[in-house]
Design an enzyme around this catalytic site. Structure first.
Site, PDB file in Angstrom:
ATOM      1  N   ASP A  16      15.036   3.167  -5.412  1.00 42.61           N
ATOM      2  CA  ASP A  16      13.807   3.915  -5.705  1.00 42.61           C
ATOM      3  C   ASP A  16      13.978   4.840  -6.907  1.00 42.61           C
ATOM      4  OD1 ASP A  16      11.218   4.764  -5.361  1.00 42.61           O
ATOM      5  OD2 ASP A  16      11.691   6.202  -3.782  1.00 42.61           O
ATOM      6  N   ASN A  64       3.953  -3.187  -1.950  1.00 44.11           N
ATOM      7  CA  ASN A  64       4.008  -3.128  -3.418  1.00 44.11           C
ATOM      8  C   ASN A  64       2.917  -3.969  -4.107  1.00 44.11           C
ATOM      9  OD1 ASN A  64       7.638  -2.801  -3.597  1.00 44.11           O
ATOM     10  ND2 ASN A  64       6.065  -1.226  -3.663  1.00 44.11           N
TER      11      ASN A  64
END
Ligand code: FPP
Length: 240
Positions: A16, A64
């Site tokens: 991330d 996503n």
């Protein structure tokens, strides 16, 4: 680390912070993802070097798809680029590629590339590199439930068969040990639908560093910290 017995067998990583890494430098988000792939390559190489058996990376979640179309396209292109350029390395380093997630929703060309890399590394047994793509922990559990229901309806399984071990055979991670350690950089302290079933007793290691800045030294620090943890799985160390 000196004492190999303290190593985790399975490390899972939530890569991330690529977007914020890019923003901090005034770059487009794709450059953050590109830099993230460089970090990923180093961690794969290092993991293999130290003899880690399972490395699992969260590359694209079922959530996503909410990102702009261009970013999704860029991520898929980076994935294909990675597979094309690294397949030789994976093979020569005896690394088996494994995919977690519903690949059938991906573009045909991405599916083909994944299929090829999985097939060509299928017999490797040095390390299993699992990449979670179009993966969501809740979906994985629902998929397992549906497949079990189907097997019960067709008489291939009975309700009495269902225990934890049986259930695990219906997950994408079938045959793999659960992660010992989950690493999440970028300062976020959450799981984001990653391996929900499998992390019941995992240890967690967080860092403020954005994924593209994540180094093998940090990875080693996480492993060392892990080695000092006392895993009791709900039990006690000794009876007083
Ligand atoms: C999270 O950062 C990262 C991702 C959603 C993608 C990770 C993908 C790669 C590193 C490249 C493709 C994968 C492989 C296996 C080659 P973010 O974009 O959420 O960052 P932010 O929170 O700072 O915006």
């Amino acid at each position: 680390m000196d004492d190999k017995t303290e190593y985790p067998r399975h490390v899972a990583v939530i890569m991330d912070g690529n977007g914020r890494w890019a923003r901090k430098r005034g770059l487009p988000r794709v450059q953050g993802h590109r830099a993230g792939v460089l970090a990923l390559k180093e961690i794969v190489k290092y993991s293999r070097k130290i003899g880690l058996k399972y490395l699992t990376l969260y590359a694209f979640s079922t959530e996503n798809w909410k990102r702009p179309e261009l970013e999704i396209k860029n991520l898929m292109n980076l994935l294909m680029e990675y597979l094309r350029s690294e397949l030789g390395e994976l093979k020569s380093n005896n690394i088996k590629l494994n995919i977690l997630g519903d690949v059938y929703q991906l573009q045909a060309v991405v599916q083909q590339e994944l299929k090829k890399a999985v097939a060509e590394t299928a017999h490797n047994d040095g390390m299993v590199l699992s990449v979670a793509i179009n993966y969501g922990g809740r979906n994985e559990i629902l998929r397992a439930v549906k497949n079990i229901a189907e097997d019960i309806c067709t008489g291939n399984a009975g309700i009495k068969d269902i225990d934890q071990h049986f259930f695990e055979n219906y997950l994408y991670t079938r045959g793999m040990p659960n992660p010992d350690l989950v690493i999440r950089p970028s300062g976020e302290l959450r799981i984001s639908n990653f391996l929900l079933w499998q992390i019941a007793y995992s240890e967690f290691w967080f860092s403020d560093c954005y994924w593209p800045d994540f180094t093998t030294e940090m990875f080693e620090k996480a492993l060392k910290d892990y080695a000092r943890r006392d895993r009791r799985y709900g039990g006690v160390d000794s009876v007083d």
